[in-house]
Design a protein around this motif. Structure first.
Motif, PDB file in Angstrom:
ATOM      1  N   ARG A 441     -31.372 -81.660  36.288  1.00 33.10           N
ATOM      2  CA  ARG A 441     -32.123 -80.820  37.238  1.00 33.10           C
ATOM      3  C   ARG A 441     -31.329 -79.412  37.424  1.00 33.10           C
ATOM      4  NH1 ARG A 441     -32.032 -81.977  42.885  1.00 33.10           N
ATOM      5  NH2 ARG A 441     -30.002 -82.620  42.757  1.00 33.10           N
ATOM      6  N   PRO A 442     -32.212 -78.631  37.425  1.00 34.36           N
ATOM      7  CA  PRO A 442     -31.761 -77.232  37.591  1.00 34.36           C
ATOM      8  C   PRO A 442     -31.383 -76.884  39.070  1.00 34.36           C
ATOM      9  CG  PRO A 442     -34.180 -77.196  37.363  1.00 34.36           C
ATOM     10  CD  PRO A 442     -33.950 -78.597  37.043  1.00 34.36           C
ATOM     11  N   ILE A 443     -30.082 -76.394  39.127  1.00 35.99           N
ATOM     12  CA  ILE A 443     -29.599 -76.133  40.514  1.00 35.99           C
ATOM     13  C   ILE A 443     -28.963 -74.800  40.511  1.00 35.99           C
ATOM     14  CG2 ILE A 443     -27.872 -76.587  42.205  1.00 35.99           C
ATOM     15  CD1 ILE A 443     -30.056 -78.929  42.151  1.00 35.99           C
ATOM     16  N   ASN A 444     -29.428 -74.076  41.488  1.00 45.19           N
ATOM     17  CA  ASN A 444     -29.164 -72.646  41.795  1.00 45.19           C
ATOM     18  C   ASN A 444     -27.467 -72.587  42.137  1.00 45.19           C
ATOM     19  OD1 ASN A 444     -30.157 -73.501  44.423  1.00 45.19           O
ATOM     20  ND2 ASN A 444     -28.910 -71.712  44.957  1.00 45.19           N
ATOM     21  N   ALA A 445     -26.619 -71.797  41.810  1.00 46.26           N
ATOM     22  CA  ALA A 445     -25.263 -71.556  42.310  1.00 46.26           C
ATOM     23  C   ALA A 445     -24.858 -70.118  42.327  1.00 46.26           C
ATOM     24  CB  ALA A 445     -24.266 -72.343  41.713  1.00 46.26           C
ATOM     25  N   GLY A 446     -23.870 -69.616  43.156  1.00 44.34           N
ATOM     26  CA  GLY A 446     -23.574 -68.065  43.299  1.00 44.34           C
ATOM     27  C   GLY A 446     -22.386 -68.185  44.107  1.00 44.34           C
ATOM     28  N   VAL A 447     -21.919 -66.905  43.648  1.00 49.51           N
ATOM     29  CA  VAL A 447     -20.534 -66.409  44.740  1.00 49.51           C
ATOM     30  C   VAL A 447     -20.881 -65.178  44.957  1.00 49.51           C
ATOM     31  CG1 VAL A 447     -19.226 -65.895  42.614  1.00 49.51           C
ATOM     32  CG2 VAL A 447     -18.262 -66.417  44.963  1.00 49.51           C
ATOM     33  N   TYR A 448     -20.782 -64.892  46.335  1.00 53.96           N
ATOM     34  CA  TYR A 448     -20.926 -63.338  46.897  1.00 53.96           C
ATOM     35  C   TYR A 448     -19.740 -63.077  47.833  1.00 53.96           C
ATOM     36  CZ  TYR A 448     -25.313 -65.549  45.642  1.00 53.96           C
ATOM     37  OH  TYR A 448     -26.296 -66.294  45.080  1.00 53.96           O
ATOM     38  N   VAL A 449     -19.079 -61.902  47.468  1.00 57.62           N
ATOM     39  CA  VAL A 449     -17.736 -61.616  48.010  1.00 57.62           C
ATOM     40  C   VAL A 449     -18.029 -60.139  48.397  1.00 57.62           C
ATOM     41  CG1 VAL A 449     -15.337 -61.558  47.632  1.00 57.62           C
ATOM     42  CG2 VAL A 449     -16.956 -63.274  45.987  1.00 57.62           C
ATOM     43  N   VAL A 450     -17.121 -59.763  49.685  1.00 57.73           N
ATOM     44  CA  VAL A 450     -16.600 -58.557  49.851  1.00 57.73           C
ATOM     45  C   VAL A 450     -15.189 -58.262  50.097  1.00 57.73           C
ATOM     46  CG1 VAL A 450     -17.013 -56.739  51.708  1.00 57.73           C
ATOM     47  CG2 VAL A 450     -19.186 -57.749  50.893  1.00 57.73           C
ATOM     48  N   ALA A 451     -14.520 -57.291  49.521  1.00 58.06           N
ATOM     49  CA  ALA A 451     -13.347 -57.100  49.976  1.00 58.06           C
ATOM     50  C   ALA A 451     -12.824 -55.922  50.262  1.00 58.06           C
ATOM     51  CB  ALA A 451     -12.248 -57.571  48.634  1.00 58.06           C
ATOM     52  N   ASP A 452     -12.109 -55.692  51.301  1.00 59.50           N
ATOM     53  CA  ASP A 452     -11.749 -54.037  51.900  1.00 59.50           C
ATOM     54  C   ASP A 452     -10.207 -54.076  51.674  1.00 59.50           C
ATOM     55  OD1 ASP A 452     -11.375 -51.960  53.285  1.00 59.50           O
ATOM     56  OD2 ASP A 452     -12.141 -52.846  55.250  1.00 59.50           O
ATOM     57  N   GLY A 453     -10.142 -53.256  50.587  1.00 59.91           N
ATOM     58  CA  GLY A 453      -8.516 -52.893  50.353  1.00 59.91           C
ATOM     59  C   GLY A 453      -7.823 -52.169  51.165  1.00 59.91           C
ATOM     60  N   MET A 454      -6.463 -52.430  51.191  1.00 62.15           N
ATOM     61  CA  MET A 454      -5.610 -51.646  51.998  1.00 62.15           C
ATOM     62  C   MET A 454      -4.450 -51.123  51.106  1.00 62.15           C
ATOM     63  SD  MET A 454      -5.420 -54.180  55.209  1.00 62.15           S
ATOM     64  CE  MET A 454      -5.102 -55.320  54.182  1.00 62.15           C
ATOM     65  N   GLY A 455      -3.914 -49.859  51.403  1.00 60.85           N
ATOM     66  CA  GLY A 455      -2.577 -49.358  50.644  1.00 60.85           C
ATOM     67  C   GLY A 455      -2.930 -47.872  50.104  1.00 60.85           C
ATOM     68  N   GLY A 456      -4.063 -47.478  50.177  1.00 64.41           N
ATOM     69  CA  GLY A 456      -4.255 -46.049  49.652  1.00 64.41           C
ATOM     70  C   GLY A 456      -4.397 -46.041  48.235  1.00 64.41           C
ATOM     71  N   HIS A 457      -4.296 -44.849  47.304  1.00 67.99           N
ATOM     72  CA  HIS A 457      -4.549 -44.655  46.030  1.00 67.99           C
ATOM     73  C   HIS A 457      -3.763 -45.732  45.151  1.00 67.99           C
ATOM     74  CE1 HIS A 457      -5.484 -42.876  42.181  1.00 67.99           C
ATOM     75  NE2 HIS A 457      -4.279 -42.676  41.821  1.00 67.99           N
TER      76      HIS A 457
END
Length: 665
Positions: A441-457
């Motif tokens: 059976r075909p099944i959908n899957a996925g991963v959806y990510v947001v990351a907000d970095g800290m620490g400057g350049h």
């Protein structure tokens, strides 16, 4: 455990059953008066048992066919399905001991909790008379209807039952009234019901003679509101004959069979009923719980619930044989219904009933969301399922955990912007969609990510980028393994493990790079891991994941921030998080420690749902109600993401802004 002189089993410090050998000791409890027992301090069943003990049902009605001990409320044997006949109570000698003196308050409690025994005779009363009982002035009952009597088209066959002054007849119904829904045929020669399509055939029904003094439980069905669950009750109609009202109840419906008959003789022993597999027992149990929930919400109690009472029809649908035990709801009847439901489920699965003391660890082990019927029965024994709503919720949770993964189609829109104040965009996003072949059976899957970095350049942007890359590697590898070995199916625990492992690997990647560079880089993380209609949302920090369902945006994740903590303890209001001077202080992030605590939230996705992951630069600049309006106003998710970010910049753009939208259909 010991047996009371009245025939009731008791255990010290707890009461298992109702007993009439009691004496009042206080306005909040009753105590057994055991003249021949060395341990009299046993509470009545009307008082809650001590914590740590489970309860058994009193079985005092013996089946004349197989000898099985049934509950007093049962009208059919749970073991063999035969009808149970209630014997007339034996006349006993008048008690010689004195009646204890009780207060008015205790007397009122006694009236509510315990059926009152007849008072013994006193001086001045006629021999054999009973004090407080007036001589009956009711007119004598009329003779029963003879066989062959026509009652509004129904032909009496025999007197089926007579108890408590109420008569029930077996009668033959005309073939022009539907057995399934009770609808009369419009045309005289119709062969099928125009309402439900069932075949119209002559069959036997029950006619319950309705009296004002002894209202039948069936009369309550007529006034119940029409809801789908009402189909589990037999259809009830009313007819008139010579000034009397008769309720017509279908007794046998073509294509339906008693569950007791279906299971009888198919167990491990010749005389033992078979046990249903969990996959078969679960939908039956859920239907019964929903029926009890429906009745309780309408202030009615079901009364008798046994395997012989349950008729099984097409597609696994169930229906009660009759509703003569239906009665107005009170607390005792409510608890009795739940206990009957519990024991019927044990009967279906042949789960042994045990009375045993549990320690604190055992009590903690039965908490949480049940994932099997055994988990659910353990919670019921501990008293965790206190009403019909709790039973329905628990059974639904078990059903959800067993349900096969359903495939959905996803549509994605994603965008990130540096904002108007920052020079560098330290946010990172990830959207990956997979197509899995699971057992053909075909099944959908996925991963959806947001990351907000800290620490400057060379700090924040590196941390967020490492986090999303690590998430992608772990999820992709786990999904491939799952696809290769998918014969056992996928459950919530497996998906939860993959999500936790991915987040922990992302944390370690950021932590090790931070030590290598000798800086304090870190990042927040919010993500949604999806396989079919199953989803695990996770977060660390103050980036958020929302769910838009039925046009309403609701937050799934919870911020790990100082302002959220202040809201939780009531020091500030929820709207203060947007203006508080310490609104940027977070309490948890990736890369700070070797171990990270990740919050995980399981979801069941539905067609039309939209997942929305974003950084704090988005939700701080655009409030939730406005984000709701923007998302629902677009059919193109990429356009919706663009407008979300545009309005974030219009409102100040004080931080990097990232939005990821995923719609399922």
């Amino acid at each position: 455990m010991r047996r009371c002189g009245c025939g009731v089993w008791q255990k010290a410090d707890t009461v298992l059953f109702h007993c009439n050998n009691w004496r009042s000791v206080a306005s909040n409890r009753l105590e057994h008066n055991h003249a021949d027992d060395s341990t009299p301090d046993l509470l009545c069943a009307t008082v809650s048992p001590s914590p740590g003990y489970s309860m058994e049902e009193e079985r005092t009605m013996q089946c004349p066919n197989c000898g099985y001990q049934n509950a007093q409320t049962s009208r059919f044997c749970r073991q063999c399905g035969k009808a149970l006949v209630t014997a007339a109570p034996a006349r006993t000698a008048e008690p010689t001991q004195s009646v204890p003196v009780i207060t008015a308050e205790d007397a009122a409690l006694q009236e509510d909790l315990v059926p009152q025994p007849l008072k013994p005779t006193t001086s001045g009363a006629a021999p054999g008379a009973l004090v407080g009982v007036e001589e009956s002035t009711a007119p004598p009952m009329q003779p029963a209807l003879a066989a062959g009597t026509n009652v509004a088209g129904y032909t009496i066959v025999e007197l089926h039952d007579e108890r408590n002054g109420m008569r029930t007849y077996r009668a033959q119904a005309p073939g022009d009234v539907c057995a399934q829904c009770g609808t009369p045929a419009v045309e005289p020669n119709a062969r099928f019901c125009e309402e439900c399509g069932a075949e119209l055939l002559p069959r036997d029904v029950l006619l319950v003679e309705q009296t004002a003094e002894q209202p039948s439980g069936a009369v309550h069905v007529i006034d119940l509101p029409d809801e789908p669950v009402k189909a589990l009750l037999p259809p009830v109609t009313a007819v008139e004959h010579e000034g009397k009202r008769y309720l017509v109840i279908e007794q046998v419906v073509p294509g339906w069979q008693s569950l007791a008959e279906l299971l009888s003789g198919h167990g491990e022993a010749p005389d033992q009923p078979a046990a249903l597999e969990e996959s078969d027992a679960l939908p039956l149990a859920l239907q019964l719980a929903q029926l009890i929930q429906y009745l309780h919400r309408n202030r009615l109690a079901l009364g008798d619930l046994s395997l012989a009472q349950l008729l099984v029809g097409p597609q696994g649908r169930i229906r009660l044989r009759d509703v003569q035990s239906l009665r107005p709801l009170d607390e005792g009847a409510r608890q009795a219904d739940l206990l009957q439901l519990h024991h019927t489920l044990e009967d279906l699965t042949r789960t042994p009933r045990q009375t045993r003391k549990l320690d604190a660890n055992a009590l903690e082990g039965v908490g949480g969301t049940p994932t099997s019927l055994q988990d659910l029965l353990a919670q019921a024994r501990m008293g965790s399922l206190g009403d019909a709503d709790a039973w329905v919720a628990a059974l639904s949770a078990v059903a959800d955990s067993k349900r096969a993964v359903q495939s959905l189609v996803s549509q994605v829109g994603a965008l990130s912007h540096v904002g108007l104040v920052r020079e560098l965009n330290e946010d990172s996003l990830l959207t990956i969609d997979f197509k899995l072949d699971v057992a053909g059976r075909p099944i959908n899957a996925g991963v959806y990510v947001v990351a907000d970095g800290m620490g400057g350049h060379e700090g924040g942007e590196v941390a967020s980028s490492l986090a999303v890359q690590s998430m992608a590697n772990v999820v992709a590898g786990s999904l491939i393994e799952f696809m290769v070995d998918s014969t056992a199916g996928l459950n919530d625990a497996q998906l939860n493990d993959v999500a936790l492992q991915a987040a922990e690997r992302a944390n370690m990647a950021v932590y090790e790079e931070s030590r290598r560079r000798n800086n304090d880089m870190g990042t927040t993380l919010t993500f949604a891991l999806v396989v079919g209609d199953r989803c695990i949302v996770g977060n660390v920090g103050d980036s958020r994941t929302y769910l838009l369902r039925n046009g309403q945006l609701q937050r799934v994740s919870k911020d790990h921030s100082l302002v959220q903590r202040l809201v939780d303890v009531g020091q500030i209001q929820p709207d203060d998080i947007y203006t508080h001077p310490h609104r940027n202080a977070i309490l948890r992030s990736l890369g700070e420690k070797v171990q990270v605590e990740v919050d995980l939230f399981p979801l069941r996705l539905q067609s039309g749902d939209i997942l929305f992951c974003c950084s704090d630069g988005q939700w701080e600049m655009v409030r939730d109600p406005r984000m709701n309006e923007i998302i629902t106003s677009h059919t193109d998710l990429q356009a919706a993401a663009a407008q979300l970010i545009a309005e974030g910049n219009q409102n100040g753009g004080e931080d990097n802004i990232t939005a990821v939208l995923v719609k399922f259909s």
